[in-house]
Design a protein around this motif. Sequence first.
Motif, short mmCIF file in Angstrom:
data_model
loop_
_atom_site.label_atom_id
_atom_site.label_comp_id
_atom_site.label_asym_id
_atom_site.label_seq_id
_atom_site.Cartn_x
_atom_site.Cartn_y
_atom_site.Cartn_z
N LEU A 142 0.78 -1.33 0.06
CA LEU A 142 0.05 -0.16 0.09
C LEU A 142 0.99 1.47 -0.18
O LEU A 142 0.43 2.23 -0.63
CB LEU A 142 -0.88 0.18 1.18
CG LEU A 142 -2.01 -1.11 1.31
CD1 LEU A 142 -2.69 -1.22 2.48
CD2 LEU A 142 -3.12 -0.85 0.13
N LEU A 143 1.87 1.13 0.74
CA LEU A 143 2.96 2.29 0.75
C LEU A 143 3.42 2.68 -0.71
O LEU A 143 3.71 3.84 -1.19
CB LEU A 143 3.83 2.14 2.04
CG LEU A 143 3.62 2.35 3.15
CD1 LEU A 143 4.64 1.80 4.26
CD2 LEU A 143 2.97 3.43 3.67
N ARG A 144 3.87 1.47 -1.38
CA ARG A 144 4.32 1.68 -2.70
C ARG A 144 3.31 2.35 -3.70
O ARG A 144 3.46 3.38 -4.44
CB ARG A 144 5.07 0.45 -3.09
CG ARG A 144 6.31 0.15 -2.48
CD ARG A 144 6.83 -1.05 -3.07
NE ARG A 144 6.04 -2.37 -3.15
CZ ARG A 144 5.99 -3.25 -2.15
NH1 ARG A 144 7.02 -3.04 -1.20
NH2 ARG A 144 5.16 -4.31 -2.15
N ASN A 145 1.98 1.65 -3.66
CA ASN A 145 0.92 2.03 -4.50
C ASN A 145 -0.33 1.47 -3.99
O ASN A 145 -0.46 0.20 -4.30
CB ASN A 145 1.21 1.60 -6.16
CG ASN A 145 0.19 2.31 -7.06
OD1 ASN A 145 -1.09 2.07 -6.91
ND2 ASN A 145 0.57 3.00 -7.92
N GLN A 146 -1.10 2.23 -3.44
CA GLN A 146 -2.40 1.92 -2.79
C GLN A 146 -3.35 1.21 -3.78
O GLN A 146 -3.85 0.13 -3.47
CB GLN A 146 -3.04 2.89 -2.10
CG GLN A 146 -4.36 2.73 -1.38
CD GLN A 146 -4.80 3.70 -0.60
OE1 GLN A 146 -4.07 3.99 0.41
NE2 GLN A 146 -6.03 4.15 -0.88
N GLY A 147 -3.32 1.73 -5.10
CA GLY A 147 -4.36 1.23 -6.01
C GLY A 147 -4.02 -0.29 -6.41
O GLY A 147 -5.13 -0.89 -6.78
N ALA A 148 -2.90 -0.90 -6.54
CA ALA A 148 -2.73 -2.23 -7.01
C ALA A 148 -3.35 -3.24 -6.29
O ALA A 148 -4.15 -3.97 -6.80
CB ALA A 148 -1.24 -2.26 -7.06
N LEU A 149 -3.13 -3.35 -5.08
CA LEU A 149 -3.53 -4.43 -4.20
C LEU A 149 -5.12 -4.16 -3.94
O LEU A 149 -5.90 -5.04 -4.39
CB LEU A 149 -2.76 -4.48 -2.97
CG LEU A 149 -3.32 -5.64 -1.90
CD1 LEU A 149 -2.90 -6.88 -2.56
CD2 LEU A 149 -2.53 -5.53 -0.58
N ILE A 150 -5.51 -2.71 -3.78
CA ILE A 150 -7.00 -2.80 -3.43
C ILE A 150 -7.65 -2.98 -4.75
O ILE A 150 -8.87 -3.66 -4.80
CB ILE A 150 -7.37 -1.32 -3.12
CG1 ILE A 150 -6.74 -1.17 -1.71
CG2 ILE A 150 -8.85 -0.99 -3.27
CD1 ILE A 150 -6.97 0.37 -1.30
N GLY A 151 -7.23 -2.63 -6.10
CA GLY A 151 -7.82 -3.03 -7.21
C GLY A 151 -7.94 -4.50 -7.62
O GLY A 151 -8.66 -4.88 -8.03
N LEU A 152 -6.75 -5.13 -7.26
CA LEU A 152 -6.72 -6.72 -7.48
C LEU A 152 -7.84 -7.41 -6.52
O LEU A 152 -8.40 -8.34 -6.98
CB LEU A 152 -5.37 -6.94 -7.05
CG LEU A 152 -4.27 -7.19 -8.09
CD1 LEU A 152 -2.94 -7.74 -7.40
CD2 LEU A 152 -4.76 -8.12 -9.27
N LEU A 153 -8.04 -6.85 -5.24
CA LEU A 153 -8.69 -7.37 -4.31
C LEU A 153 -10.22 -7.27 -4.69
O LEU A 153 -11.22 -7.86 -4.09
CB LEU A 153 -8.57 -6.87 -3.03
CG LEU A 153 -7.19 -7.69 -2.33
CD1 LEU A 153 -6.76 -6.84 -1.15
CD2 LEU A 153 -7.27 -9.25 -2.21
#
Length: 407
Positions: A142-153
């Motif tokens: 999340l610190l690197r890029n919040q959207g990536a993991l949230i989008g994947l989930l």
Amino acid sequence: MIKKIRVDQLKVGMFVHDFNCSWIDHPFLTNRVSISNDAQLEKIAGAGLRELYIDTDRGLDVEDAPTAEQVEAVIESELQDLARAPSRNRLRVTLSEEMAQAVQVKNRAYRIVRDAMRDVRLGRAVELDQVEPVVQEITESLLRNQGALIGLLRIKSKDDYTFLHSVTVCTLVVAFCRSAGLDDDTMHQAGLGGLLHDVGKALVPDEILNKPGRLTEEEFAIIKRHPKDGYDILLRSGSVGEIPLDITLHHHERMDGSGYTKKLPGERISTLTQMAALVDVYDALTSDRCYHKAISAAEALRKIFEWSKNEFNPQMVQAFMHCVGIYPVGTLVRLQSGRLGVVVEPHETDLLKPKVNVFFSTRSNTYIRPEQVDLSRPFGMGGGDKILSHESPEKWRVDPLKFMSLH
């Protein structure tokens, strides 16, 4: 005509169009019911509902009640005002750069939650030394890029919902804490609470947990035991902090006292547990279940914003919307130009002007060459467009998540 009324205005002869709550919070088999007797009125009042929608074409009317369109217009106006505020989120890497790492984090977290649930069913304790590193990995992604993991989930099937729901709640709680400026230890403990909040569901029989229809009162009573069961499981596991314990025990409480298991009023629900409860509902609304069709993230945020008058802290709902965006990463949107695009990055100060990867024309009903549009920029500088609405991927038969990265 669809109108919104207070529950105390509901009478025999009216037709309920929408109970205006999560499916599990009302006691009827369907969301649309003709009111034919006083017992139904008592049942609705006893469920703690405050407001609902009626269909005046199918039942009695309430003259001074606002229409659904009027309610929607007010909400939209309030959201427009809310959309402009400074954000705490800063990207260290691009979405494309973080995506591969986020996939690994998601898969590892899924396995850890699955194994923890299996251990509980076998009578074993939760192994915290296995769980805690996953919370840290989620935080770092999340610190690197919040959207990536949230989008994947956002990609869940009804079969893996139980495990991925816990991963998503952990992820969103950590993001929420980060957006609120909380310290690292508090953020970690809240994330641990999010990851373990549903561990008590390991004791719920599968035929109840995955039942495709409305639960009976007896089955619902079993479901409602899972917060206390989870709390007891974590106590036996040892070394679990007060924050995860509190989140696990109280994540179904509501500000107006209508929740469970203790019907606590808002002032007795801790801030972090209120945050987890909000996130829990948001992810449930946006996920497909065997008994519930997912709604879009944007629509879920609007529903929670509407419910915040009773069930949630309004200021907290607004803070969450600033955390994830009014159009969260992964949302399919329709632009004024007629193009469809997927939101890939929120704007720092204007939630109505994210970066969008466009890939489809609604006018020609065909795919177009993908490109990124920054809605905060003027025409000719990679912008010059605006969002008209959020859209259903099923309606257009597209998979927006395939276009989150243009590489």
